[in-house]
Design an enzyme around this catalytic site. Structure first.
Site, short mmCIF file in Angstrom:
data_model
loop_
_atom_site.label_atom_id
_atom_site.label_comp_id
_atom_site.label_asym_id
_atom_site.label_seq_id
_atom_site.Cartn_x
_atom_site.Cartn_y
_atom_site.Cartn_z
N TRP A 32 -24.49 -125.49 -42.72
CA TRP A 32 -23.07 -125.24 -43.03
C TRP A 32 -22.18 -125.63 -41.86
CZ3 TRP A 32 -20.49 -119.79 -43.68
CH2 TRP A 32 -20.89 -118.92 -42.67
N ASP A 33 -22.73 -125.62 -40.63
CA ASP A 33 -21.96 -126.13 -39.51
C ASP A 33 -21.53 -127.57 -39.81
OD1 ASP A 33 -23.87 -124.06 -38.40
OD2 ASP A 33 -22.69 -124.41 -36.59
N TYR A 86 -34.59 -123.77 -27.83
CA TYR A 86 -34.33 -122.95 -29.02
C TYR A 86 -35.63 -122.38 -29.58
CZ TYR A 86 -32.80 -121.60 -33.71
OH TYR A 86 -32.53 -120.89 -34.86
N ASP A 132 -25.94 -113.78 -39.76
CA ASP A 132 -27.29 -113.33 -39.45
C ASP A 132 -27.53 -111.82 -39.38
OD1 ASP A 132 -26.92 -116.02 -39.02
OD2 ASP A 132 -27.99 -116.10 -37.12
N ARG A 162 -25.63 -110.90 -28.73
CA ARG A 162 -26.63 -111.53 -29.60
C ARG A 162 -27.35 -110.46 -30.43
NH1 ARG A 162 -26.71 -116.70 -30.70
NH2 ARG A 162 -28.89 -116.36 -31.23
N TYR A 180 -21.85 -110.68 -32.30
CA TYR A 180 -22.20 -111.68 -33.30
C TYR A 180 -21.53 -111.39 -34.65
CZ TYR A 180 -25.68 -115.47 -33.89
OH TYR A 180 -26.33 -116.65 -34.06
N GLU A 235 -17.57 -119.71 -29.65
CA GLU A 235 -18.35 -119.56 -30.88
C GLU A 235 -17.71 -118.50 -31.79
OE1 GLU A 235 -22.41 -118.48 -30.13
OE2 GLU A 235 -23.04 -118.80 -32.22
C1 GLC Z 1 -25.93 -118.85 -35.82
C2 GLC Z 1 -24.93 -118.45 -36.88
C3 GLC Z 1 -25.04 -119.40 -38.05
C4 GLC Z 1 -24.81 -120.81 -37.53
C5 GLC Z 1 -25.73 -121.17 -36.38
C6 GLC Z 1 -25.37 -122.48 -35.69
O1 GLC Z 1 -27.24 -118.71 -36.26
O2 GLC Z 1 -25.12 -117.15 -37.30
O3 GLC Z 1 -24.12 -119.08 -39.04
O4 GLC Z 1 -24.97 -121.73 -38.57
O5 GLC Z 1 -25.68 -120.17 -35.40
O6 GLC Z 1 -24.05 -122.47 -35.26
#
Ligand code: GLC
Length: 422
Positions: free
Chosen positions: A34-35, A80, A162, A195, A348, A392
């Site tokens: 979705w980003d 990551y 999340d 976080r 978050y 963010e």
């Molecule tokens: C985190 C966010 C998620 C997003 C991702 C990358 O996991 O909660 O919505 O897509 O980061 O930005």
């Protein structure tokens, strides 16, 4: 840093890894679903071919059954966790095994409408269109096998929100005993207080282990998961995307496809309408494992308006809810109601403001004729970004920028929403 149109474009260029844009360096070194849909809406304002490329590269990760994964691991990175070795999805393009909110078709329609290169845009949208049809069919088959009109998410990460307090009760049913060791990298980049917790991560990985053991088969996942929630945002975003897909189908599809989309729209409109809680002045999700509603008010609860769902009474009740929240936390829209016991202004999705969510909520209020609410959200977002940069997410009580910096979707939505000056 000066927060200008030029600076926002620089963030997108700086996070470009060759046709796809990472959310931010180090913390999120891959392509997120979705980003990228929001990010294409930013690219289209100044580099049209690059916007289409973003969407095409995301679709390189699409599965044969239509699913568009939440992460496409285009190139290896060691910053990551969990990486492809934990997901074990076995695809030739390595990906995660779950999806994210379906903003994609909305993004394609918006890019098509905004493009000045008409012929180029038509050709690229036409090539993408069948992929969108497959994705939306996958949603219906894999995430609403009973045909109820509501899709369910099978992992908190599928909501994109999340660690929202809305998942606390259903997620507590997941046993925090992963077989895979937890090797968090995120807290090496960002303060742990901003976080999710370690306990959250243990459950997240336990679910991934379960689904990997089921071979990522959607029907087995649906049958065997301890975590299944019909989220308001997930359903509203999909409904909006179905409307946008129907518009694309007028150009690129056939009558049978249009009929199929219209049928799904008909079912989901009624089902999402049923999530309205008049006593709380907000829409709320349902725990599909128990059939019970989840009485937690979050920013997701405003999003049916973005899908065109909710009459004038609902829209004005939602505007009143927004007003109430703003009296408690001056910068809208907090991801969790500021009077909820689970509200944490810096953690978050448990309190902070997210610019992309604000754009969707404001779009919904504007479409419903609640101009005051729409303008207030736009003004707040512009203030937060101009004062605190492309963070963010933001603290709704102080406005402070939090989480990762030089964040792509914050810059992209500032461009798409025209929040900045030259
Ligand atoms: C985190 C966010 C998620 C997003 C991702 C990358 O996991 O909660 O919505 O897509 O980061 O930005």
């Amino acid at each position: 840093m000066s927060v200008t149109i030029g600076a926002a474009r620089e963030i997108l260029r700086g996070n470009d890894r060759g046709g796809y844009t990472v959310p931010t360096a180090a913390l999120y070194p891959y392509q997120w679903n979705w980003d990228s849909a929001f990010v294409a809406m930013g690219w289209i304002t100044f580099d049209e071919p690059r916007a289409w490329r973003e969407l095409e590269r995301l679709l390189e990760g699409q599965w044969a059954d239509g699913m568009v994964p939440h992460i496409v691991f285009h190139a290896p990175a060691d910053t990551y966790f969990p990486g492809p070795d934990v997901w074990r999805t076995g695809h030739s393009v390595p990906t995660s095994g779950i999806t994210q909110p379906a903003v994609l078709a909305t993004s394609v329609r918006r890019c098509l409408d905004a493009a000045t290169d008409r012929a180029g845009a038509e050709a690229r949208a036409a090539a993408i269109y069948p992929r969108l049809v497959a994705y939306h069919r996958w949603w219906a088959a894999a995430r609403d096998p009973g045909g109820t009109g509501l899709v369910g998410m099978l992992h908190p990460w599928e909501s994109g929100m999340d660690n929202s307090p809305a998942w606390d009760v259903p997620f507590a049913r997941v046993s925090p005993t992963p077989t895979t060791p937890i090797r968090r990298k995120d807290t090496g980049h960002v303060d742990a207080g901003m976080r999710p917790t370690d306990d959250f991560y243990r459950r997240v990985i336990a679910l991934i282990d379960l689904y990997a053991s089921l071979g990522w088969d959607p029907s087995r996942m649906w049958a065997e998961t301890p975590f299944k929630v019909a989220d308001v945002a997930l359903n509203a975003i999909l409904h909006r995307a179905e409307r946008d897909l129907l518009a694309l189908a007028q150009r690129f599809g056939d009558p049978a496809e249009r009929g199929e989309i219209a049928d799904r729209l008909h079912r989901s409109r009624a089902a999402i309408g049923g999530l309205w809680r008049a006593s709380d002045g907000i829409f709320q999700p349902v725990d599909l494992s128990t059939g019970e509603r989840i009485p937690v008010a979050t920013s997701a609860g405003f999003l049916p308006l973005y899908a065109g769902i909710g009459d004038g009474t609902v829209a004005s009740a939602l505007a009143a809810t927004l007003h109430r929240w703003k009296a408690l936390a001056p910068y809208g829209v907090p991801s969790t109601a500021p009077d909820h016991p689970g509200f944490e202004p810096k953690r978050y999705w448990r309190g902070p403001v997210w610019a992309i969510v604000n754009w969707m909520i404001a779009d919904g209020f504007a479409a419903a004729g609640e101009t005051g609410a729409a303008n207030a959200i736009r003004d707040d977002t512009a203030t937060l970004v101009r004062r605190h940069g492309f963070a963010e997410y933001f603290d709704p009580t102080t406005g402070d920028g939090l989480g990762g910096g030089s964040f792509t979707w914050t810059a992209a939505i500032a461009l798409a929403w025209n929040l900045l000056e030259e």
